[in-house]
Structures are given as structure tokens and as C-alpha cells.
Design a protein around this motif. Structure first.
Motif, short mmCIF file in Angstrom:
data_model
loop_
_atom_site.label_atom_id
_atom_site.label_comp_id
_atom_site.label_asym_id
_atom_site.label_seq_id
_atom_site.Cartn_x
_atom_site.Cartn_y
_atom_site.Cartn_z
N ILE A 51 7.56 -5.52 -27.23
CA ILE A 51 6.18 -4.98 -27.17
C ILE A 51 5.31 -5.65 -28.23
N LYS A 52 5.84 -5.82 -29.42
CA LYS A 52 5.09 -6.48 -30.50
C LYS A 52 4.76 -7.92 -30.11
N PHE A 53 5.72 -8.62 -29.53
CA PHE A 53 5.51 -10.00 -29.08
C PHE A 53 4.39 -10.06 -28.03
N ILE A 54 4.41 -9.16 -27.07
CA ILE A 54 3.39 -9.14 -26.00
C ILE A 54 2.01 -8.91 -26.61
N GLY A 55 1.93 -8.01 -27.58
CA GLY A 55 0.63 -7.67 -28.17
C GLY A 55 0.14 -8.63 -29.24
N SER A 56 1.00 -9.53 -29.70
CA SER A 56 0.60 -10.50 -30.73
C SER A 56 -0.29 -11.57 -30.11
N PRO A 57 -1.29 -12.01 -30.85
CA PRO A 57 -2.15 -13.06 -30.31
C PRO A 57 -1.36 -14.31 -29.94
N HIS A 58 -1.59 -14.78 -28.74
CA HIS A 58 -0.99 -16.03 -28.28
C HIS A 58 -1.91 -16.61 -27.21
N LYS A 59 -1.95 -17.93 -27.15
CA LYS A 59 -2.86 -18.55 -26.19
C LYS A 59 -2.25 -18.67 -24.81
N GLU A 60 -0.90 -18.61 -24.73
CA GLU A 60 -0.25 -18.74 -23.43
C GLU A 60 -0.35 -17.44 -22.64
N LYS A 61 -0.35 -17.60 -21.32
CA LYS A 61 -0.32 -16.45 -20.42
C LYS A 61 1.08 -16.39 -19.83
N PHE A 62 1.77 -15.26 -20.03
CA PHE A 62 3.11 -15.07 -19.50
C PHE A 62 2.99 -14.36 -18.16
N ASP A 63 3.30 -15.08 -17.12
CA ASP A 63 3.06 -14.60 -15.76
C ASP A 63 4.38 -14.52 -14.98
N GLU A 64 4.92 -13.32 -14.89
CA GLU A 64 6.15 -13.11 -14.13
C GLU A 64 5.77 -12.56 -12.76
N ARG A 65 6.01 -13.37 -11.75
CA ARG A 65 5.65 -13.03 -10.37
C ARG A 65 6.88 -12.46 -9.67
N ILE A 66 6.76 -11.23 -9.21
CA ILE A 66 7.92 -10.54 -8.66
C ILE A 66 7.75 -10.20 -7.19
N VAL A 67 8.89 -9.96 -6.57
CA VAL A 67 8.95 -9.41 -5.22
C VAL A 67 9.88 -8.21 -5.29
N PHE A 68 9.42 -7.07 -4.82
CA PHE A 68 10.26 -5.88 -4.78
C PHE A 68 11.25 -6.05 -3.62
N SER A 69 12.47 -6.41 -3.96
CA SER A 69 13.49 -6.67 -2.94
C SER A 69 14.16 -5.39 -2.47
N LYS A 70 14.40 -4.45 -3.40
CA LYS A 70 15.10 -3.23 -3.03
C LYS A 70 14.77 -2.13 -4.02
N ILE A 71 14.51 -0.93 -3.49
CA ILE A 71 14.28 0.25 -4.32
C ILE A 71 15.15 1.37 -3.75
N LEU A 72 15.97 1.95 -4.61
CA LEU A 72 16.82 3.07 -4.23
C LEU A 72 16.45 4.26 -5.11
N ILE A 73 16.34 5.44 -4.50
CA ILE A 73 15.93 6.63 -5.24
C ILE A 73 16.87 7.78 -4.90
N ASP A 74 17.33 8.48 -5.94
CA ASP A 74 18.08 9.71 -5.77
C ASP A 74 17.56 10.71 -6.78
N GLY A 75 16.67 11.58 -6.34
CA GLY A 75 16.07 12.56 -7.25
C GLY A 75 15.36 11.88 -8.40
N PRO A 76 15.83 12.14 -9.65
CA PRO A 76 15.14 11.57 -10.82
C PRO A 76 15.65 10.20 -11.24
N LEU A 77 16.47 9.56 -10.40
CA LEU A 77 17.03 8.25 -10.73
C LEU A 77 16.59 7.23 -9.70
N ALA A 78 16.18 6.05 -10.17
CA ALA A 78 15.80 4.98 -9.25
C ALA A 78 16.35 3.66 -9.75
N THR A 79 16.70 2.80 -8.81
CA THR A 79 17.12 1.44 -9.10
C THR A 79 16.16 0.50 -8.39
N VAL A 80 15.68 -0.50 -9.10
CA VAL A 80 14.75 -1.46 -8.53
C VAL A 80 15.31 -2.86 -8.77
#
Length: 154
Positions: free
Chosen positions: A77-106
Motif C-alpha cells: 500500500i505504501k509503495f502504491i501511494g508513494s510518488p512515482h512517474k510510472e503507471k502500474f496497469d494490471e489488466r485482468i479477466v475474471f475467469s472464475k468466481i465461486l461463492i459459498d456464503g461469506p467465502l469467495a474465490t476469484v
């Protein structure tokens, strides 16, 4: 009168379904906040995705020897909030989401870019728990590689 009551019930039911956010959508929002915060350098948005004692790990391959490295969430979190000129861009695809009550796996395939330059790809595996009536990431592990990335996100 009976028809009006039935019609009113149907309209109420449909409108509730249309405007209610599904649990899957809520989970996607949490994961998306993590990556939106990374991209914009917004440490508060990134932090909002994680439970207080989240475990964050990555599978490392050094000289064909695999190991698991644990990262401290506060350092991330500190690294993300520290000034930096680069843009960190993680592009994702939600491949699978499983849910059982209060638990989820993504499971999300991803490609990671620094600014517009490709860095690496892999898979994220998230465990989320619904704590205090909201979804939070409690565990995250990922893989990282530079090859076999063409089938993943653009």
C-alpha cells in the motif's frame, strides 16, 4: 384488483432484481478497486479492497527453482501511494468466481504493464471473506511469467 396486485408484485420483484447488485458484482468491484488504485496511485482505494490482516504472496521462479514469497500488505500500500512517474496497469479477466456464503474465490488471468510497456502475465487467486457486511480480500497469491501470455488479456 387481483390482477393489479399481481402486476405490482411482479414489477416490484423485477425492479429490485434489476437494481440490486449481485454478490458476484460486489466481489468484482472489490477486486477492481485494487487494480484501479494501483493504476492511479490511490493507496486509499487499493487499501479498501483488503482485510486488515491480508496475506499477499507470489510464486517466484528463480533459476528454475520455485518458491513462495510473502509481501507485507502495508508495504504494498505504501509503495502504491508513494510518488512515482510510472503507471502500474494490471489488466485482468475474471475467469472464475465461486461463492459459498461469506467465502469467495476469484481466479483472474492478467497482463501487467508499466506505462504501456508489457512486463509480465500470470494468474491471481483471491480468497475473499464477507466481513462487516462487505467483501474483503483476505488472501492473494499470483504467478508471474513472461511467456505464454497471448491467450490472456489484451
Amino acid at each position: 384488483m387481483k390482477r393489479c396486485t399481481i402486476l405490482a408484485f411482479i414489477v416490484l420483484f423485477l425492479s429490485t432484481k434489476l437494481f440490486a447488485q449481485s454478490e458476484e458484482d460486489k466481489i468484482k468491484t472489490v477486486v477492481t478497486h485494487l487494480f484501479s488504485g494501483m493504476k492511479t496511485g490511490d493507496s486509499a482505494l487499493t487499501r479498501s479492497a483488503f482485510a486488515k490482516n491480508c496475506i499477499m504472496q507470489t510464486i517466484v521462479n528463480k533459476n528454475e527453482k520455485l518458491s513462495v514469497r510473502t509481501e507485507q500488505i502495508d508495504d504494498f500500500i505504501k509503495f502504491i501511494g508513494s510518488p512515482h512517474k510510472e503507471k502500474f496497469d494490471e489488466r485482468i479477466v475474471f475467469s472464475k468466481i465461486l461463492i459459498d456464503g461469506p467465502l469467495a474465490t476469484v481466479w483472474t488471468d492478467y497482463k501487467f504493464y508499466i506505462d504501456d510497456k508489457f512486463s509480465h502475465c500470470g494468474v491471481n487467486s483471491f480468497q475473499l471473506a464477507k466481513l462487516d457486511n462487505r467483501w474483503q480480500i483476505v488472501y492473494l497469491i499470483d504467478t508471474r511469467r513472461k511467456d505464454n501470455c497471448s491467450v490472456l488479456v489484451k
